[in-house]
Design a protein around this motif. Structure first.
Motif, mmCIF file in Angstrom:
data_model
loop_
_atom_site.group_PDB
_atom_site.id
_atom_site.type_symbol
_atom_site.label_atom_id
_atom_site.label_comp_id
_atom_site.label_asym_id
_atom_site.label_seq_id
_atom_site.Cartn_x
_atom_site.Cartn_y
_atom_site.Cartn_z
ATOM 1 N N GLU A 160 0.867 -0.883 -0.575
ATOM 2 C CA GLU A 160 -0.135 -0.090 -0.602
ATOM 3 C C GLU A 160 0.539 1.282 -0.062
ATOM 4 O O GLU A 160 0.671 2.024 -0.607
ATOM 5 N N THR A 161 1.837 1.458 0.492
ATOM 6 C CA THR A 161 2.079 2.509 0.944
ATOM 7 C C THR A 161 3.269 2.673 -0.472
ATOM 8 O O THR A 161 3.352 4.194 -1.116
ATOM 9 N N ASP A 164 1.320 4.005 -3.100
ATOM 10 C CA ASP A 164 1.032 5.397 -2.502
ATOM 11 C C ASP A 164 1.574 6.393 -3.395
ATOM 12 O O ASP A 164 1.288 7.188 -3.836
ATOM 13 N N LYS A 168 1.764 9.201 -6.128
ATOM 14 C CA LYS A 168 1.739 10.295 -5.838
ATOM 15 C C LYS A 168 2.491 10.790 -6.659
ATOM 16 O O LYS A 168 2.276 12.015 -7.659
ATOM 17 N N GLN A 212 -10.156 0.794 -5.956
ATOM 18 C CA GLN A 212 -9.316 1.491 -5.552
ATOM 19 C C GLN A 212 -8.185 1.677 -7.040
ATOM 20 O O GLN A 212 -7.969 3.015 -7.002
ATOM 21 N N GLU A 216 -7.090 5.678 -8.286
ATOM 22 C CA GLU A 216 -5.747 5.817 -8.388
ATOM 23 C C GLU A 216 -6.041 6.142 -9.791
ATOM 24 O O GLU A 216 -5.047 7.501 -9.869
#
Length: 353
Positions: A160-161, A164, A168, A212, A216
């Motif tokens: 997940e990190t 992310d 971004k 999800q 995104e």
């Protein structure tokens, strides 16, 4: 011409990659074939920094979150991993808050941006000529997240990190690229090339989550929309296109030569997408040996046959014609120069009628 009123009426454009290694040749190919909606040439033949995977990772590489441009990996086992992550998120927040200097870090590296810079310099020197639209492109988060691993060779998409950070990073790159192209005074179409999306719904990828994936896409589209660009998606395979219809993406570019049946079953959802101002971008020129067997007339007949079939399935013909673009079915970066040149010639042929 704003996002809502954009009516391309079969405007022709390209997907992105070309096989050339000399930028001047690549620009000549693009301006001769698709002068009304040119794109900057992605030049994978120049090496890893110009490749589909590494080209858009500059901020992640500069902050040390990812290392090795030839085989990018997240450095989660580094002793100072927390500091590297912090540096990236601080840079992201500064860029989000409007720091021009921070946003610049999300642009291309010098080597990775060669095709883009050539395109921009050409526009500065020669103007936009007969263009009515400029097109840019970047890789999507699912495809990159499946390709880029950690040091244990686990796909970063499932962390997940890491996912992310990837999303971004892409959102900020999309914003930077859109802003730069907007400076030439024409509408900008920024397409997220994410062929991995075809895996959604496949038994081999049951863990992919629809909500999800849409989120995104919307985050990356947000970067484009913040600079008044038009967000698009390109997928060169069949998939459940309602995933795109339900996002903030305005232009759907699909392989209409090889995967038309995947769109035929979605007459009603496609019609709703068009009614909301969505644009269907037909990848009608094949990017394989079949292109040698085609000409402008044969491709137009194929297109008209497909339009008739969609109209039979309840799609508004007037909307469909106004809100259609034409492209190759995929990028031409892995093809021979001769075949790529033939494909752009075909685009020129179908675009001139």
């Amino acid at each position: 011409m704003n996002n809502v009123q954009f009516k391309p009426n079969f405007l022709t454009s390209g997907v992105g990659s070309v096989p050339h290694t000399r930028g001047k040749e690549a620009l000549e190919l693009i301006w001769s074939g698709i002068p009304r909606a040119p794109h900057w040439p992605q030049l994978p033949g120049l090496g890893a920094e110009s490749s589909f995977v590494a080209q858009y990772l500059n901020a992640l590489l500069e902050t040390g979150v990812i290392e090795d441009v030839n085989a990018p990996k997240f450095q989660i086992e580094a002793k100072d991993w927390t500091e590297r992550m912090t540096a990236f998120f601080e840079l992201y927040l500064k860029a989000l808050e409007g720091s021009e200097e921070a946003l610049q870090k999300f642009g291309f590296s010098d080597a990775g941006g060669e095709g883009f810079e050539l395109f921009c310099r050409d526009l500065e020197l020669n103007g936009t000529r007969n263009a009515v639209l400029l097109k840019g492109q970047l890789s999507g988060s699912l495809t990159l997240g499946m390709q880029i691993t950690d040091n244990q060779r686990k796909a970063s998409y499932y962390n997940e990190t890491l996912r992310d950070m990837l999303v971004k990073n892409l959102a900020m790159h999309a914003e930077w690229q859109t802003k730069r192209l907007q400076s030439f005074g024409l509408p900008v179409l920024m397409t997220i090339d994410d062929p991995g999306l075809y895996a959604f719904g496949a038994s081999t990828h049951v863990t992919l989550d629809r909500t999800q994936l849409i989120e995104e896409l919307n985050i990356i589209a947000g970067g484009i929309l913040r600079q008044q660009g038009i967000p698009g998606v390109h997928v060169c395979a069949g998939m459940d296109w309602t995933l795109i219809f339900d996002s903030e993406i305005k232009v759907l570019n699909f392989d209409a030569y090889g995967y038309m049946p995947s769109m035929m079953v979605l007459g009603e959802p496609l019609n709703q997408f068009l009614q909301r101002g969505g644009i269907l971008s037909w990848g009608i020129v094949p990017t394989n040996h079949h292109a040698w067997e085609e000409n402008g007339d044969s491709l137009r007949r194929r297109l008209e046959g497909n339009i008739r079939e969609l109209v039979k399935r309840g799609v508004d013909e007037s909307l469909l014609r106004q809100q259609s673009m034409l492209t190759p079915s995929c990028g031409t970066g892995t093809l021979s120069k001769e075949l790529a040149e033939h494909i752009y010639q075909l685009l020129g042929d179908i675009g001139s009628h």
